[in-house]
Design a protein around this motif. Structure first.
Motif, short mmCIF file in Angstrom:
data_model
loop_
_atom_site.label_atom_id
_atom_site.label_comp_id
_atom_site.label_asym_id
_atom_site.label_seq_id
_atom_site.Cartn_x
_atom_site.Cartn_y
_atom_site.Cartn_z
N SER A 49 5.39 -38.24 -58.66
CA SER A 49 6.07 -36.90 -59.17
C SER A 49 5.15 -35.90 -59.28
O SER A 49 4.04 -36.09 -59.48
CB SER A 49 7.13 -37.11 -60.48
N ASN A 50 5.43 -34.66 -59.16
CA ASN A 50 4.93 -33.60 -59.24
C ASN A 50 3.50 -33.63 -58.51
O ASN A 50 2.47 -33.01 -58.82
CB ASN A 50 4.38 -33.47 -60.90
N SER A 51 3.22 -34.24 -57.37
CA SER A 51 2.00 -34.31 -56.60
C SER A 51 2.06 -33.62 -55.38
O SER A 51 3.42 -33.10 -54.83
CB SER A 51 1.77 -35.77 -56.49
N VAL A 52 1.04 -33.30 -54.69
CA VAL A 52 0.79 -32.58 -53.57
C VAL A 52 0.37 -33.62 -52.34
O VAL A 52 -0.95 -33.96 -52.73
CB VAL A 52 0.24 -31.30 -53.67
N SER A 53 0.97 -34.01 -51.36
CA SER A 53 0.40 -35.01 -50.39
C SER A 53 0.69 -34.06 -49.13
O SER A 53 1.60 -34.16 -48.44
CB SER A 53 1.16 -36.29 -50.38
N ILE A 54 -0.37 -33.59 -48.50
CA ILE A 54 -0.28 -32.51 -47.34
C ILE A 54 -1.55 -32.93 -46.38
O ILE A 54 -2.59 -33.21 -46.89
CB ILE A 54 -0.23 -31.15 -47.74
N PHE A 55 -1.18 -32.70 -45.04
CA PHE A 55 -2.21 -32.60 -44.06
C PHE A 55 -2.90 -33.98 -43.95
O PHE A 55 -4.02 -34.15 -43.53
CB PHE A 55 -3.26 -31.59 -44.18
#
Length: 871
Positions: A523-529
């Motif tokens: 939760s509340n995390s950023v998983s990008i690129f």
């Protein structure tokens, strides 16, 4: 029956008939749920009057054409056919990477990109701290540790080079704020007044070299309370014990040298009272002959160690199994902690050791402000309680681009408690943290930074029993997989984390066909690129376990139907989520930019050039960098491309692509140069040009192996120099020169072949097919320049090796030769070399001999990843 009912029955029967005879979709060449080690070639066979929609890995493909897939990893064919009725089929298959096999099911091989040097802006808020002994014996390499701190003393995540211009352009490579080197031996009575600097941050350090050698020899056990007074010089010549109830106190500035294989058995109490200004140093008497380690073997064994440098330990390669300890790695540990022993470390620097840093068996370890760099692994902890605060653990067992699946984890934990706070783990050949086989346990990662691990940044499994893993406010960058909830019953809770530029960001499941009964809660995390931001395909059932993944309230690069309750990345909306991570790492504003590969890229003239360009740190700004592609021949050079790369906010990596298929000139250039010329919101901080050579014009004779200091049992008669033809054509090197040696006439070397020039050729007559004897061959044990010249004294190749870091030190009398890691690397650079895998070297062969087109395939696999990530 009236007409209305006839119509209903007719329609029903027609529908059943149509469904019964709807054409099956035929996919030739591959069966569903298949694992292969080779390329897969398949064809979708169409039927007349059907319209089709066919996809391979979500990309549209044609029917009735043979399609070959060579990229390792998980693939899925999805075909839908329509002709009034709709029929569909799904085919899943996995291509194993031949060199990596089962441990990477569903994945393509991952090689972490090289770190990019931080910008002046990132460095301006950081202070450079140098740790070195204030006084040191002569004729011994001097350890020097560099740390980047902020005003509050927290370590900063800075990449770059600390230049020591006072010493022939020596440097310390910093990876996320830490690094070390060894200064060359210095004559007695001299002094070093050094002014190291990185960007605008610099410092001063003064080292006095002892005028005379005044050593106290220790050969007896410590049976009464003992103090080694400040600046003592202690030589330990055999194993010693500190008796139970007895303390040994070591005061600041002490230098302790140890004979080969020597151990210190602590049955009592060890107190080391060094400081950052006057660290205590433990080092081998002979840098080529490691000492053993500390053994804490009972419940009253304790140590409190402050301000110390430990190097050159781990003498015995099979120590663990020989002494009955359960460990994935067998090398001796610097600190063997057993039977409820307790060790506390503060400002301790464990650098350049041959074995493991620790092994914990029912023990306790606390580490504050410590650096552990270049060991086989930090260590394995069984039923132990360990904590690391504001510490760094990198380079296991060393740092280069080559893959090795040999359990070189940062930390391996079975049972017990592991806590990491504000700490760095990275550049591991295997996993950063592997909480794997074994039962109950708990792992807490708070405000940590996990980067550039070939496999998982964090691999969490548990069997039998369960483990609970809490990961908060942490960064996972450039790893094969960021966070994996793997086999057995791990319960992994991830909150407020950043996962960027990994192959897989978040993963439930495992690369093994074993049971997965745990939970991944994010939760509340950023998983990008990442290539895949979140993936839960399980090997054992070939399908996702959706009930085991609670993933809501996060940000991904694109919509994932398996995890619908998450947002899609929009920099205008989400960029503020990155600011806390950036501020902890460096500073907002301009970042570094450069080439993230150091490969000398050899390519065919019909293949595109694809070069990755990365940032030193994710940025909140839009970034532009201009580049030139210049084709160079023997007589001319021309600009082939003049273009720009544009990074959106949050984007970490781009690719410069240039196709040679439409090269407008009659001849293919010998090479091309790619130059970064101008940037916006970024500083071109790496070497700004990269050469790419073409196979059609390769003709290069290189120095590929040096055995300059064999084992004493072999004598200098075993010295040799190996040359390799990395070119495409044969080379006539008749009457060429190798230092003072002149080659005979009629000497040629075919493409891909070696020649060995040995001091005594009889030693290698059974190993080498092309062998010459140079009886006068003498290679310096401390380093020298080896030059290969042609008939006109033009330099063909030149290597200036050394026995001091950053050059590998193991070849200096320990058995291995100094071997070029990859024959296409720049052999002038120390990071291009490594100790051979076998004592005595590998004359006439090599650890890596890429066939030209095999090398192309490996390189293209690397390129495919970057390309696919941008789609």
């Amino acid at each position: 029956m009236n007409k209305f009912y006839y119509k209903i029955v007719f329609c029903f029967c027609f529908s059943v008939f149509s469904l019964a005879f709807a054409a099956d979709i035929s996919v030739e060449g591959i069966n569903d749920k298949t694992n292969v080690y080779n390329d897969v070639t398949f064809r979708i066979e169409s039927e007349p009057e059907y319209s089709y929609s066919s996809f391979l890995d979500d990309k549209l493909i044609p029917e009735d054409k043979w399609i070959t897939v060579s990229q390792p990893g998980y693939h899925k064919i999805n075909v839908t056919g329509t002709n009034g009725q709709t029929t569909s089929t799904n085919i899943q298959f996995n291509i194993y990477s031949k060199e990596r096999g089962n441990p990477e099911w569903g994945l393509f091989p991952w090689t972490p990109p090289r770190p990019i040097e931080s910008s002046s802006n990132e460095c301006k808020s950081a202070n450079l701290l140098l740790v070195a002994p204030s006084k040191y014996p002569s004729e011994s390499p001097i350890p020097l540790v560099a740390i980047m701190n902020d005003q509050s003393g927290q370590w900063k995540r800075i990449n770059g080079y600390v230049r020591i211009d006072d010493l022939n352009n020596s440097y310390i490579l910093l990876k996320r704020g830490v690094g070390y080197t060894f200064l060359s031996e210095t004559n007695a009575g001299t002094s070093l007044n050094l002014n190291p600097a990185i960007k605008s941050s610099g410092t001063n350090i003064f080292i006095q070299i002892d005028a005379s050698q005044n050593w106290s020899t220790v050969s007896s056990d410590i049976i009464t309370d003992t103090v080694w007074s400040e600046n003592s010089r202690i030589m330990i010549v055999n194993d010693i014990e500190i008796d139970s109830g007895v303390s040994l106190t070591v005061e600041p500035g002490c230098i302790i040298f140890l004979e080969p294989t020597v151990n210190i058995i602590v049955n009592g109490d060890l107190e080391i009272n060094g400081s950052l200004e006057k660290p205590v140093v433990f080092a081998p008497k002979n840098k080529t002959a490691p000492w053993g380690g500390f053994i804490f073997s009972n419940s009253v064994s304790t140590a409190n160690i402050n301000g110390a440098i430990f190097t050159g330990s781990g003498a015995i390669k099979n120590w663990m199994s020989a002494h009955g300890y359960r460990s994935h790695r067998q090398e001796q540990a610097l600190f063997l902690l057993d039977s409820i022993s307790k060790v506390t470390l503060s400002n301790v620097f464990i650098i350049d050791n041959s074995g493991q840093a620790f092994h914990g068996q029912n023990a306790g370890l606390n580490a504050f402000n410590c650096l552990i760099q270049k060991c086989t692994t930090v260590g394995q902890f069984n039923s132990s309680t360990c904590s690391f605060y504001n510490s760094a653990m990198i380079d296991f067992p060393y740092y280069d681009d080559t893959y090795s699946d040999a359990d070189n984890d940062g930390i391996y934990m079975t049972e017990g408690v592991l806590q990491l706070n504000n700490s760095l783990i990275g550049w591991a050949k295997d996993d950063g943290i592997d909480a794997g086989s074994g039962g109950y346990g708990k792992v807490d990662l708070i405000n940590c930074w996990i980067e550039s691990c070939f496999h998982e940044g964090g691999a969490f499994s548990s069997h039998p029993g369960t483990k609970t893993i809490n990961i908060i406010d942490s960064v996972f960058m450039n790893n094969g997989q960021g966070i994996e909830a793997g086999y057995g019953s791990p319960f992994v809770y991830v909150n407020f984390c950043l996962l960027i530029n990994n192959e897989i960001g978040l993963r439930f499941g495992d690369n093994y066909p074993w049971s997965q009964n745990g939970l991944l809660n994010v939760s509340n995390s950023v998983s990008i690129f990442n290539y895949k931001d979140c993936w839960n395909m399980c090997h054992d059932i070939w399908s996702p376990r959706l009930n085991s993944t609670h993933i809501t309230g996060n940000v991904f690069s694109k919509f994932n139907p398996n995890f619908p309750v998450n947002e899609v990345w929009n920099s205008d909306i989400h960029i503020n989520k990155l600011i806390p991570f950036i501020q902890k790492a460096s500073a907002l504003g301009s970042v570094g930019i450069g080439f993230s590969t150091s490969l000398s890229n050899y390519i065919n003239d019909n293949i595109s050039v694809n070069i990755p360009v990365d940032l030193s740190m994710v940025s909140t700004n839009s970034i532009t960098v201009d580049y030139l592609v210049i084709g160079i021949t023997n007589s001319s050079s021309r600009i082939l491309d003049n273009n720009s790369l544009k990074f959106a906010p949050g984007e970490f990596s781009k690719v410069i692509s240039f196709s040679m298929k439409n090269y407008p000139y009659e001849t293919v250039p010998e090479r091309i140069e790619i130059l970064l010329t101008k940037s916006l919101n970024a500083e071109i901080s790496q070497s700004q040009n990269l050469s790419v050579y073409f196979i059609t014009n390769m003709n290069q004779l290189i120095i590929s192996e040096l055995h300059y200091n064999p084992l004493s049992s072999q004598s200098n008669e075993c010295e040799f120099i190996e040359l390799y033809n990395s070119g495409w054509d044969s080379i006539d090197f008749s009457n060429f020169f190798l230092n003072e040696y002149t080659f005979p006439t009629n000497e040629t070397l075919e493409s891909g072949e070696f020649i060995v020039i040995a001091k005594n050729a009889s030693y290698y007559s059974n190993q080498c097919s092309h062998l010459l004897q140079w009886s006068a061959l003498t290679l310096s044990d401390t380093g020298q320049t080896v030059s290969l010249l042609d008939l006109n004294s033009n330099v063909i190749d030149c290597v200036t090796y050394s026995n001091v870091s950053p050059w590998p030190t193991e070849p200096d009398g320990n058995g291995p030769s100094l071997e070029l890691i990859n024959v296409y690397e720049d052999n002038a650079l120390p990071e291009s070399w490594a100790p051979s895998d076998y004592d005595g070297g590998t004359p006439g062969e090599h650890r890596v001999i890429p066939e030209p087109f095999l090398f192309i395939n490996c390189y293209l696999s690397f390129v495919i990843y970057y390309f696919m990530r941008k789609i």
